[in-house]
Structure formats: C-alpha cells, structure tokens
Design a protein around this motif. Structure first.
Motif, PDB file in Angstrom:
ATOM      1  N   VAL A 159      -1.318  -3.048   2.481  1.00  0.00           N
ATOM      2  CA  VAL A 159      -1.891  -1.806   2.982  1.00  0.00           C
ATOM      3  C   VAL A 159      -2.867  -1.292   1.943  1.00  0.00           C
ATOM      4  O   VAL A 159      -2.497  -1.105   0.779  1.00  0.00           O
ATOM      5  N   PRO A 160      -4.151  -1.069   2.311  1.00  0.00           N
ATOM      6  CA  PRO A 160      -5.137  -0.595   1.331  1.00  0.00           C
ATOM      7  C   PRO A 160      -4.660   0.677   0.618  1.00  0.00           C
ATOM      8  O   PRO A 160      -4.049   1.559   1.235  1.00  0.00           O
ATOM      9  N   LYS A 161      -4.906   0.713  -0.698  1.00  0.00           N
ATOM     10  CA  LYS A 161      -4.570   1.861  -1.552  1.00  0.00           C
ATOM     11  C   LYS A 161      -3.081   2.031  -1.800  1.00  0.00           C
ATOM     12  O   LYS A 161      -2.653   3.019  -2.409  1.00  0.00           O
TER      13      LYS A 161
ATOM     14  N   VAL B  56      -4.694   9.655   3.265  1.00  0.00           N
ATOM     15  CA  VAL B  56      -5.457   8.415   3.417  1.00  0.00           C
ATOM     16  C   VAL B  56      -4.529   7.218   3.556  1.00  0.00           C
ATOM     17  O   VAL B  56      -4.737   6.338   4.390  1.00  0.00           O
ATOM     18  N   VAL B  57      -3.441   7.173   2.732  1.00  0.00           N
ATOM     19  CA  VAL B  57      -2.543   6.018   2.797  1.00  0.00           C
ATOM     20  C   VAL B  57      -1.828   5.960   4.134  1.00  0.00           C
ATOM     21  O   VAL B  57      -1.523   4.876   4.636  1.00  0.00           O
TER      22      VAL B  57
ATOM     23  N   ASN C  84      -3.161   6.907   7.012  1.00  0.00           N
ATOM     24  CA  ASN C  84      -4.154   6.308   7.917  1.00  0.00           C
ATOM     25  C   ASN C  84      -4.245   4.806   7.713  1.00  0.00           C
ATOM     26  O   ASN C  84      -4.338   4.024   8.668  1.00  0.00           O
ATOM     27  N   ASN C  85      -4.229   4.396   6.427  1.00  0.00           N
ATOM     28  CA  ASN C  85      -4.320   2.963   6.136  1.00  0.00           C
ATOM     29  C   ASN C  85      -3.104   2.205   6.665  1.00  0.00           C
ATOM     30  O   ASN C  85      -3.221   1.083   7.157  1.00  0.00           O
TER      31      ASN C  85
ATOM     32  N   ASP D  46      -3.481   1.801  10.370  1.00  0.00           N
ATOM     33  CA  ASP D  46      -4.498   0.791  10.670  1.00  0.00           C
ATOM     34  C   ASP D  46      -3.973  -0.626  10.459  1.00  0.00           C
ATOM     35  O   ASP D  46      -4.501  -1.592  11.043  1.00  0.00           O
ATOM     36  N   ALA D  47      -2.968  -0.771   9.583  1.00  0.00           N
ATOM     37  CA  ALA D  47      -2.463  -2.107   9.226  1.00  0.00           C
ATOM     38  C   ALA D  47      -1.261  -2.529  10.049  1.00  0.00           C
ATOM     39  O   ALA D  47      -0.688  -3.605   9.811  1.00  0.00           O
TER      40      ALA D  47
END
Length: 905
Positions: free
Chosen positions: A188-190, A219-220, A222-223, A226-227
């Motif tokens: 997961v980004p970030k 933000v995490v 949302n990431n 998205d994942a």
C-alpha cells in the motif's frame, strides 16, 4: 528429536558478495562471495549439528509467480559478472564440503525450504533455516526457527514477535501491506512498518482490515482503498508455497562425506591457504609458558618431529659461531625483555642457516629453576664482530627493533640484507604483515605469535620469565620461518619489475635512516610543557564556566549524554544526525555545524580541542622523555599505511595539531641543545606538483614551471580573471578545489567545504576540468587502470592495492575509486620524502657532519644542527631533496631555522 538444517543459499550468496571485499585468487579470479558463503557454512555446521542438511539455491528461469504476475522481480538487475563467475565453483565447493545442494526448476528456493521445513515439522523433527530473508519469518513455529550467521540473530516465535511486533502467523499480512521492493511486489503506497503494525494490531488480519478499509482516514486510507483489488494478489505472491512436489523427502538429506581431494584442488586454485592447511594433519600447538614442553608447531614446513638445538655450552656455541660465519644467509631473531626499544635487554638469540636448521642461544632467562646458560657478556663479545660486520648477510623480520636491542648493549648491528616485514609490505601493502600471519599466508604454517608466549596487557611477562624450552622452540621456529619467508618473498619481488627498486632503493635504506632518527630522538623542554599544561588547565576551567553559563546550568563537558540533554532537550537545538542507537549525535561534525549558529557548540569544540592537547601532549610528552638521553624517541613504522607514508607512535609526532596557536606552541617544546639550531626542510605543495607530473596537464605544468602561486593561477582559470585581480576569497576557493579534487571530492563535498549550493560547486568543478583537461583525463585513466589490475602505482613503481575497486558494495567501491586518484600522489610524496631522508643521511655521514636527522613529519624533515654547520646545511638541503627524482615540474623546498621546532617555521 532429529534436526534438519536448511540454508538459503541464494540469500547468503548476494549478502556475501556485497559484504566481502574484492578478494582474488592467485590467478586474479574473484573469490569474495565464495569465501563468504563457505565461511558461513563452516560456522553454521559447527554451531548447529544436524541429522539432515541441504543448501538451496534459486534455479535459472521463470517460476509460477511469473505466470501469476508479469512484473514479478521485473526491476531486479542482472547478476554482476564478478558474482556470476563464482556460482559454479561455489557449488562445487559446497558439494565437496559435504552438503546436499538443491535447485528446483519452476519454483524458488524459499518454496523448497518451506516444503522441506513443513515436512520435518509435521514429522516431529526440528528445522533450522539459515537465512537473512525476512520473508521466511512466516514459516516460524514451535519446530521451525531462523538463524542469521551474519548478524548472529536467532528468530523463534518469541524472537519474531520481539523484532516485528507481530507473531509469525501475521507476517504474510504485514509483508503484503509494506510490499517487497526487491521482488517488485507493491504494497500500500505510503504504508511502512509502523502503519502496517498499527493496523494489524487493531484489526488482527489483512482480511479484517480490508473489510474495514472505509474506517481508515487520510491519504493512507485512500491508498488502502485503492489497493483493495491488488492486495490478495500481493499476499499470494509473498506467501511461501509449502507443498511443492519434490523428488526427495527431508529425511533423505543425509550429509554426504567430504571430498578431500576435490577440496584440496579447489582450495589451491582459489588460494584458500588456511583451509588448505586444515586438510593436512593437524599440528601440535606450542605449550603455555612454564609447562616445560618444547613440542611445536609449523605444519608441513616444520613438523613436530623437527628438533631445534638449544645452545647451552661454550663448545656448541663455538660450533654455531663457525656455522653462521660460513653461511651465505643467516636468519636472526632476538628475544628481549623491556618496556621499550630504548631499554630492552637481550634474553636470547636464535639463528637459522637453512630450512629446519636453526638453534636458540639462551642468555638471560631468570626464572627459578632455569637451566644454566652461557654468560651474556661473554657471548655478545664473541658475537660482536659477526654482528657488526656488513660482510655477513643477516635477514629477519622487523630488524629495526633488533638493531635497537643490540645498540642497548653497545653493538651496532650491520649487514641487514633482508627484512620480511618490508618484503611483505612492498608486495602486498594492503594485507597484514604480522609474522604469524605471513607464515600462515605464504607457507601454510601455523606458528605461535609473540602474544601467545608472553601474554598481553597487564598479564604480559618478560621473555626472561618465560620457560626456556618453550622460548627455544618459539625462537628457533621464528628464525627458521623468517629464512624461508625471505627466500620466497625476495624471489617474488625480483619478478615484479619496479617493486625490486622500491624494496632495495627505498624501503631497505629508509629502514636504516629511521633507526638512526629513532636513536637520535628529540630534545624536549619539559618545563615549558609543564607551563603550557597549567595554562591549558586554566583555559579549560574558563571555558567550562562559559559553557555552564551558556547552558544555564552546570554539566559534565566530557559526557555525551549530558551534552545531548543540554543541546537538544533543554536548548532545543536542531538534531543534525543520530547515533546507531537512535539518539541525537554530539560528534565533532555535528558540533561544527551547530557552532555556525549557536554559542554553546562552539565552546564545546574549543574545550575538546584544548583538552586533547593537554592530555595527549603537554601532560603526556614529559612522561615519555628517556631518563638517560633527556629526549623522546618515537617509533617510526614503515609497514602501516598502504600509500607508503610513515606512522609515528610512542609518541605520535605526526599528528600534533598546528592550525591553532595552542597547538603550534606544543612544537616550541621540541628544542635544540645549546650551541645548535633546529632546521626544518619541507617540500612545497608536493602532491599538487605530483598531480601535474602524472596528469601532464599543460596549465599546471606551466604554472609550476613559471613559479606561479598555484592556487592563484587556478583561481584565475576558474573565475576567468587575471591572476593579479584574484581576491583572497577566490584564492581560498581555488585552494579547496585544488586539494579537494586530488582527494576525489564530489560536488556535494565541495559545496560543504565552501558553504555553497551543490549546483554552484558542480559548476566550479566543470570549469576546472574544462581548463585542466589533463587532470580530468588522468582521473579517468586511473580509475580504469585500477579496475583492470586492482592497483595503481606511484611515480617510482610502488603498487597501491585497492581491494574494493571491483567489489559489490557501492560505498566501498566509490571510496576505492577516490583512493585510486589520490593514492599515486600520496604514495609518490611518501617515496620522495624517504628518498630525501636517505640522501640527506648519506650526505651527513659521508661528510663527517655532526648535524643529525631527528624527525620526519609528512613532507618535512627536521634536523638538529650545530651552529657551525647551519649555513652549510641550509645551503645543501634544498638540492639534496630536490634532486632525488627528476619530474616534469621542479620540486621546491621551504627552509626554516630556530631555537625550537616552531621557530623553524
């Protein structure tokens, strides 16, 4: 419980390649990864005996994961060529060492390991997996644990929980969230370890986290949302498959027997001399001092059955005296007792006239019950003509020390024709030159070291208290081994072209000059040092008071912990970097940076500098004055720096700080006796001149040929301004550029030095190289030459080895590239000052001068000169020093004289 030992060979292969230096076989083949992996396997087998074992490697080609995900491991670079060529011989050596090797097409090593480990655990066996890969933590349970021999780490269930904060069962979920950059499996980004740990502790599993993804904010969050579609696939890729169809079961992996013949062939091919020796019959260790035994030690070169004579009667002494007088070469080893080279007294002497033809002459063993020995005065009187004759060729190891010991008995040792310390140094400056190490490396002989006989530190005893039989065996073997080493090393030197000149024309004669300088010593003004010490003490008290005022409270200026609390907790100064333990650093680099803006760090730096001056010099130097001579007698070591530079110790006279007024005052205590002066002769800008010679850069050659100020000339080039218009600030910049570039300084380093932004520093470097294309060309050629042959050379042919130049570790490789540029200049300067010492000492002796060399400090020679010879010495010194070599630019020597060393500057 049976034990299965599995080795993740692929993990250790890369780690060994990047961790080890660029080791080479006698034929120049890379061996670092081979050595590293084999060493790990040897350690592992010794520490974890097992009923079944295997070393597992990844097979070539794609695996089922490539079918699942086309970009799996897509970003992994090609295996370095230096590593690829080591794979096949490594596999041969592992198999010959008694290991099963497994490589299964279509699956990864991790899956083979997982399948075998689970088989063993299900059958009630214990499984140990040796790896550095955290992906395998998912396998850990009550019967499976991980060990990492490189970090000495063991991970059982409790260990995984302590290290990652999660049990092994949660590790796949954890790895899925953070991703695996090495295998190109995105997470997961970030999201890093802290966030992943927090989520899994809160939600328990990845599946539960995914079902509650709507609760995660920011933000995490949302990431994560998205994942959601990707995470099941990532988990699938990162899960070790434990049901691979294998052609064997775990309990069929019985270790095969070692193939000693194959090992011997491969060890010889790759130059693994220690392991090769271990294949031979083990030798008997030398006894501890005092047990009376004399059995020893030297493997194939001196089996335990070899008997060395102990000379206890005058009749046998006369026979050996005749023997050494008739021999072409005699290896000499002096056994002495004493705290320093200036007071050591002879306890015994060993001689060797041929292989295994050696004897020990005991003269002063003083412990109760020691055998009767020939009188020392009588024996030395009989030996003196032979010892002092240049006609008789003596060889040995570090004979400069022996010279001092004989001088303490009024004997001037002559005829030194070979020194294995210097031979080893000339051939392999980058390796150890300890005598026992040389014996092992070149002869395959395990010999007992000096420390093993007399002990170390507070437990060390004098040789006069060591058992005579043990000393006799030790000393005779030392002489025997030195003779064999001399014959081997000198033959090698004679085949290496210019190294023969380095050894015979520089190192051997420089050794004699250094002995003379050490013997001469330097006269000290202890009263002046005592005054300076008191003054420094007062300044330190004043600085301490100022520091307490700046801090707003008293604290210990010598305590990093208290300094850290004051600077960062109380005063809130910015943290520039942290220690390995994670606390704010208070080292000198940090304080220098903070001192630009804050008063307390500046006070701390000044305090530290003065405290070091006081403890290292003004307090300590008077204690090191020899009572009989009134002088300090430093010891110069030739075989330390790979560049050929000398090292000074007890005391170190080469690191006296001279950038501060207090540091320069230390040199005032180095005085001339009444009726004499101190004369200093210093090569001017020697390394820049050597750069001009090596690079043949026309602008540098012209500037030096015309006697220009090289820094002003460089400033004129870089700043595109007439030389007479160059400002002091521009000249300072040019000086940093000149010296920085020859040390391989980057734009980042130059920016730091000049307090510029990086782009401006890079622009200066670009302009410099545009104006000095010869320098740029030299640097490029030198890097390439270093990579091809593993070393660079000085002007005089000294080889400066760079073991890391083709290594797998990028930082070490870059450091080696920088060293490749600078080493020829430092090394050539070291050769020049040695040649100058030799020339000056020869002139002094040949002309019956009373002047004497007393110090060599970097590019400077220091002499003690009677008033009547000052004018002549100052007239001759520049020519003597400048004419020792013919370079493409003129050498220049600066002269000074005074009543003390500082005044001579």
């Amino acid at each position: 419980m049976n034990t299965l030992l599995l080795v993740d060979g692929s993990s250790y292969l890369y780690r060994a390649f990047h961790a080890m230096p660029d080791l080479r076989s006698p034929h120049g083949d890379p061996t670092g990864a081979i050595y590293g992996v084999l060493n790990m396997l040897r350690s592992l087998r010794a520490g974890y005996p097992a009923d079944y074992s295997a070393c597992i490697f990844d097979a070539k080609g794609k695996t089922f994961r490539d079918d699942w995900y086309a970009d799996y491991k897509a970003h992994r670079p090609e295996m370095p060529e230096n590593l690829a060529v080591q794979i096949a011989p490594l596999h041969q050596l592992i198999a010959a060492s008694g290991w099963n090797i497994l490589m299964m097409e279509g699956v990864e090593a991790d899956d083979v390991i997982g399948t075998l480990a689970c088989q063993a655990a299900s059958a009630g066996a214990r499984c140990i997996i040796s790896t550095g890969d955290k992906d395998l933590t998912q396998l850990v349970n009550s019967r499976i644990q991980l060990v990492n021999t490189m970090s000495s780490e063991t991970l059982d269930e409790a260990g995984v929980l302590a290290k990652f904060g999660l049990p092994p069962a949660s590790m796949v979920d954890y790895l899925t969230l953070v991703g695996d950059a090495v295998d190109n499996v995105p997470g997961v980004p970030k999201v890093g370890p802290k966030t992943a740990l927090k989520w899994l502790k809160q939600y328990g599993t990845l599946d539960n986290l995914m079902s509650h993804a709507h609760e995660i904010s920011g933000v995490v969050g949302n990431n994560l949302r998205d994942a959601l579609e990707w995470l099941p696939q990532a988990r699938r890729l990162l899960t070790v498959k434990c049901d691979v169809a294998l052609p064997m079961r775990y309990d069929e992996l019985v270790p095969p027997p070692q193939d000693a013949a194959q090992l011997r062939t491969l060890f010889e091919r790759f130059g693994f001399k220690t392991w090769l020796r271990e294949l031979s019959a083990p030798s008997t260790a030398l006894p501890e001092p005092g047990d009376g035994a004399g059995e020893g030690m030297m493997g194939e070169n001196a089996p335990a059955s070899v008997e060395y004579e102990t000379i206890l009667t005058e009749a046998r002494f006369e026979i050996w005296l005749d023997k050494i007088q008739r021999a072409e070469w005699v290896s000499l080893h002096t056994v002495a007792a004493g705290s320093s080279m200036m007071n050591a007294q002879i306890v015994g002497i060993s001689f060797a006239v041929g292989p295994q033809d050696a004897a020990y002459l005991p003269l002063a063993h003083r412990y109760p019950g020691a055998a009767d020995q020939i009188g020392r005065e009588y024996a030395l009187a009989r030996l003196k003509p032979w010892l002092e004759s240049a006609q008789y060729k003596k060889v040995g190891h570090d004979l400069k020390y022996d010279q001092h010991v004989y001088a303490n008995h009024a004997i001037h040792l002559a005829g030194i024709a070979g020194d294995t310390l210097l031979q080893s140094y000339v051939l392999e400056s980058h390796r150890s030159h300890e005598f026992d190490n040389l014996a092992l490396r070149h002869l395959g002989a395990k010999i007992v070291s000096h420390a093993e006989i007399v002990g170390k530190g507070a437990r060390q005893i004098g040789f006069d208290q060591v058992d005579l039989a043990a000393t006799a065996r030790y000393a005779a073997i030392h002489a025997d081994t030195a003779l064999q080493l001399h014959q081997m090393l000198i033959a090698e030197i004679r085949t290496q072209g210019r190294l023969e000149e380095v050894y015979f024309n520089i190192e051997l004669p420089a050794r004699q000059v250094l002995y003379v300088m050490e013997r001469n010593g330097v006269l000290m003004d202890s009263a002046r040092l005592a005054r300076q010490s008191r003054e420094l003490g007062e300044k330190l008290m004043n600085l301490e008071a100022q520091a307490h005022g700046a801090a707003g409270q008293p604290f210990n200026l010598n305590s990093p912990k208290q300094i850290q609390e004051i600077l960062f907790d109380k005063l809130g100064l910015p943290v520039r970097k942290k220690t390995p333990g994670g606390t704010p650093s208070t080292d000198e680099e940090v304080l220098q940076e903070l001192a630009l803006d804050y008063p307390l760090p500046k006070l701390l730096l000044e305090y530290r500098g003065l405290a070091k001056l006081k403890s290292t010099y003004t307090d300590k130097l008077p204690l090191m004055v020899n009572r009989e001579t009134g002088r300090v007698h430093t010891s110069y070591s030739q075989a330390v720096a790979v560049t050929g530079r000398l090292a000074s110790s007890d005391p170190n006279l080469q690191n006296i700080p001279v950038r501060t007024a207090e540091g320069r005052r230390i040199r005032e205590a180095f005085i001339a006796p009444p009726g004499s002066r101190i004369v200093s002769a210093d090569y001017s800008q020697i390394e820049l001149r050597i750069m001009a010679h090596l690079s043949e850069d026309q602008n540098l050659l012209r500037a030096f040929a015309n006697g220009e100020d090289i820094h002003r000339a460089t400033a004129a080039e870089v700043f595109c301004t007439p030389a007479d218009a160059v400002s002091n600030e521009q000249r300072r910049y040019a000086k940093v550029i000149n010296f920085g570039l020859i040390y391989g300084m980057s734009a980042f380093g130059l920016a730091s030095q000049l307090n510029l932004d990086r782009s401006a520093a890079q622009q200066y470097i670009d302009v410099y190289f545009m104006r000095h294309p010869g320098v740029a060309g030299y640097m490029q050629r030198t890097r390439q030459q270093a990579r091809q042959q593993g070393y660079v050379e000085t002007v005089f042919g000294r080889r400066l080895w760079l073991p890391e130049i083709n290594g797998g570790n990028a930082m070490r490789r870059q450091a080696a590239e920088r060293a490749a540029i600078n080493a020829p200049m430092q090394g050539s300067a070291a050769d020049l000052i040695k040649l100058a010492m030799i020339a000056v000492q020869n002139w002094l002796e040949n002309n019956g001068m009373n002047s004497r060399l007393i110090m060599q400090v970097h590019d400077e020679l220091v002499l003690e000169v009677p008033d009547s010879e000052v004018a002549l010495v100052k007239e001759k010194l520049p020519g003597l020093m400048c004419n020792v070599a013919s370079l493409k630019i003129p050498l220049e020597v600066g002269l000074g004289e005074g009543e003390n060393w500082e005044a001579a500057h």
